[in-house]
Motif scaffolding. Structure first.
Motif, PDB file in Angstrom:
ATOM      1  N   ARG A 228     -13.238  -8.239  25.012  1.00 11.22           N
ATOM      2  CA  ARG A 228     -11.885  -8.111  24.869  1.00 11.22           C
ATOM      3  C   ARG A 228     -11.179  -9.412  24.638  1.00 11.22           C
ATOM      4  O   ARG A 228     -11.800 -10.275  24.732  1.00 11.22           O
ATOM      5  CB  ARG A 228     -11.436  -7.457  26.409  1.00 11.22           C
ATOM      6  CG  ARG A 228     -11.894  -8.456  27.431  1.00 11.22           C
ATOM      7  CD  ARG A 228     -11.349  -8.031  28.957  1.00 11.22           C
ATOM      8  NE  ARG A 228     -11.813  -6.685  29.347  1.00 11.22           N
ATOM      9  CZ  ARG A 228     -10.945  -5.708  29.725  1.00 11.22           C
ATOM     10  NH1 ARG A 228      -9.457  -5.925  29.901  1.00 11.22           N
ATOM     11  NH2 ARG A 228     -11.061  -4.577  30.111  1.00 11.22           N
TER      12      ARG A 228
ATOM     13  N   ASN B  85      -5.887 -10.259  31.004  1.00 13.00           N
ATOM     14  CA  ASN B  85      -6.920  -9.437  30.470  1.00 13.00           C
ATOM     15  C   ASN B  85      -8.190  -9.762  30.402  1.00 13.00           C
ATOM     16  O   ASN B  85      -9.104  -9.755  29.564  1.00 13.00           O
ATOM     17  CB  ASN B  85      -6.266  -9.056  28.940  1.00 13.00           C
ATOM     18  CG  ASN B  85      -6.956  -7.942  28.482  1.00 13.00           C
ATOM     19  OD1 ASN B  85      -7.316  -6.927  29.100  1.00 13.00           O
ATOM     20  ND2 ASN B  85      -7.082  -7.950  27.068  1.00 13.00           N
TER      21      ASN B  85
ATOM     22  N   GLY C 106     -10.586  -8.514  32.451  1.00 10.16           N
ATOM     23  CA  GLY C 106     -11.391  -7.496  32.678  1.00 10.16           C
ATOM     24  C   GLY C 106     -12.533  -7.573  33.778  1.00 10.16           C
ATOM     25  O   GLY C 106     -13.397  -6.771  33.832  1.00 10.16           O
TER      26      GLY C 106
END
Ligand code: SF4
Length: 398
Positions: free
Chosen positions: A55, A173, A175
């Protein structure tokens, strides 16, 4: 003993020039010869350009950070190692490591990981490299993976922890949460790797308190070393697109220096070395337009050390000398020379001599000079007035 030559002339109390070439040499050496840790280790970085990243972290653009072009593993690594070794020369007392940085190594396909590791292993077999190191995401390691890395000669694992605050990790972000990161630090340590933790400061959603909490949790986790990176907004990142939002403002340079100085003072007594502060000024990073906003400075680590010296010297002298002055004739000026380890003179003086006017402004009534004092260790100083020594072995980290 320090002699009278240490004192600055009247009206210009601070006269010594810093070693202005030191910074330039240091920067050049980093670029040409890799990174030296504790003077005994040469680290040859090979950048993966976000390979393996499952990601996109909000702040990351490894193509800019490393400035490296995508290259074939075998030929690229051979070229990189040869270039670094040729520049650094050989030293029998030095250990050499190849480092796979700039991606999530253990998230790569197994065949790709093995290809890189085999390439590195060949240099170990030739006797020109001692071991391998890599950086990776905390959520992409398990026990079997660790054993496989060890079999290939990996001795150091750096975990891109960035923050140990769940909200900050979510905003960025990442994850995974903080528990996953802490479990990874424990796993890597338990498997016997030299363990590094990379932290960022000034991330979106990060307060000073949550950064401090991250530092404290990191100390409790007990890595062998840490790196501290002030978060800067890079071109072509998700962060750049959110920059108009009040919650996504980066730190000022002054705030980043202060946060980092605080962290350094906490890590030091905990026995955890901070081996790097600030992004390496690669060609890609410093190319015009690549840094959109944020606390970037090519000599960030120097700024932090200068900040620590300035604040400690002013604090100590403010108390000691002004107290003495109050007992002396009113209005009488006091001359003080600060005794320093040779390598700390530039930190005392400050980057581009920036500390000198601060000493003058904030230590009214004191003429301040400095001298090299062989009795002081790195990070320590003594203060000597006309009448004698005021303080000795005062640490900027205390
Ligand atoms: S910070 Fe690390 S995990 Fe995130 S995108 Fe960059 S290289 Fe990949």
């Amino acid at each position: 003993m320090p002699g009278p030559r240490s004192w600055g002339p009247a009206g210009d109390p601070v006269k010594r020039r810093p070693n202005s070439r030191r910074l330039g040499r240091h920067w050049l050496f980093c670029v040409l010869a890799g990174e030296i840790v504790a003077g005994k280790r040469l680290i040859i970085p090979f950048f993966l350009n976000q390979e393996g990243c499952v990601r996109r972290c909000i702040f990351c653009n490894q193509h800019i950070i490393s400035g490296a072009k995508k290259t074939d593993a075998r030929s690229g690594l051979a070229e990189t190692v040869a270039a670094y070794l040729a520049t650094a020369g050989s030293r029998p007392d030095r250990t050499v490591q190849i480092a796979f940085y700039g991606g999530s190594f253990t998230s790569l396909e197994l065949s790709k990981q093995n290809e890189y590791l085999r390439c590195g292993q060949q240099f170990i077999a030739q006797g020109v490299v001692h071991s391998l190191r890599l950086s990776t995401r905390p959520d992409s390691l398990d026990q079997d993976g660790c054993r496989r890395l060890q079999a290939f000669g990996v001795r150091t694992v750096e975990l891109g922890v960035q923050s140990l605050n769940d909200r900050v990790l979510a905003v960025c972000n990442r994850g995974h949460d903080a528990a996953v990161a802490l479990a990874a630090v424990k796993l890597v340590k338990d498997q016997g790797f030299e363990t590094g933790v990379q932290l960022m400061l000034g991330l979106p959603g990060q307060s000073r308190e949550s950064f401090q909490e991250t530092v404290e949790k990191t100390i409790a986790a007990g890595p062998d070393f840490v790196r501290l990176y002030p978060a800067v907004v890079l071109r072509h990142t998700p962060w750049e697109l959110r920059l108009g939002d009040a919650d996504y403002q980066p730190l000022s340079l002054a705030a980043a220096v202060e946060w980092c100085g605080w962290a350094l003072k906490v890590f030091k007594p905990a026995g955890i070395p901070v081996v790097r502060m600030g992004l390496h000024p690669s060609d890609g990073l410093i190319a015009p337009g690549n840094i959109v906003a944020g606390p970037y400075h090519p000599a960030f680590g120097e700024l932090v050390k200068s900040y620590l010296f300035r604040e400690k010297v002013i604090d100590i002298l403010g108390k000691l000398v002004l107290d003495r002055q109050s007992r002396l004739e009113k209005g009488r000026r006091i001359s003080v020379s600060v005794g320093l380890h040779r390598a700390d003179v530039s930190a005392f003086v400050g980057h581009q001599r920036a500390n000198l006017p601060e000493y003058c402004r904030r230590l009214e009534g004191i003429d301040i000079g400095w001298h090299v004092d062989r009795r002081q260790h790195r990070g320590e100083f003594a203060c000597v007035a006309n009448e004698g020594r005021l303080v000795d072995h005062c640490s900027v980290f205390s």
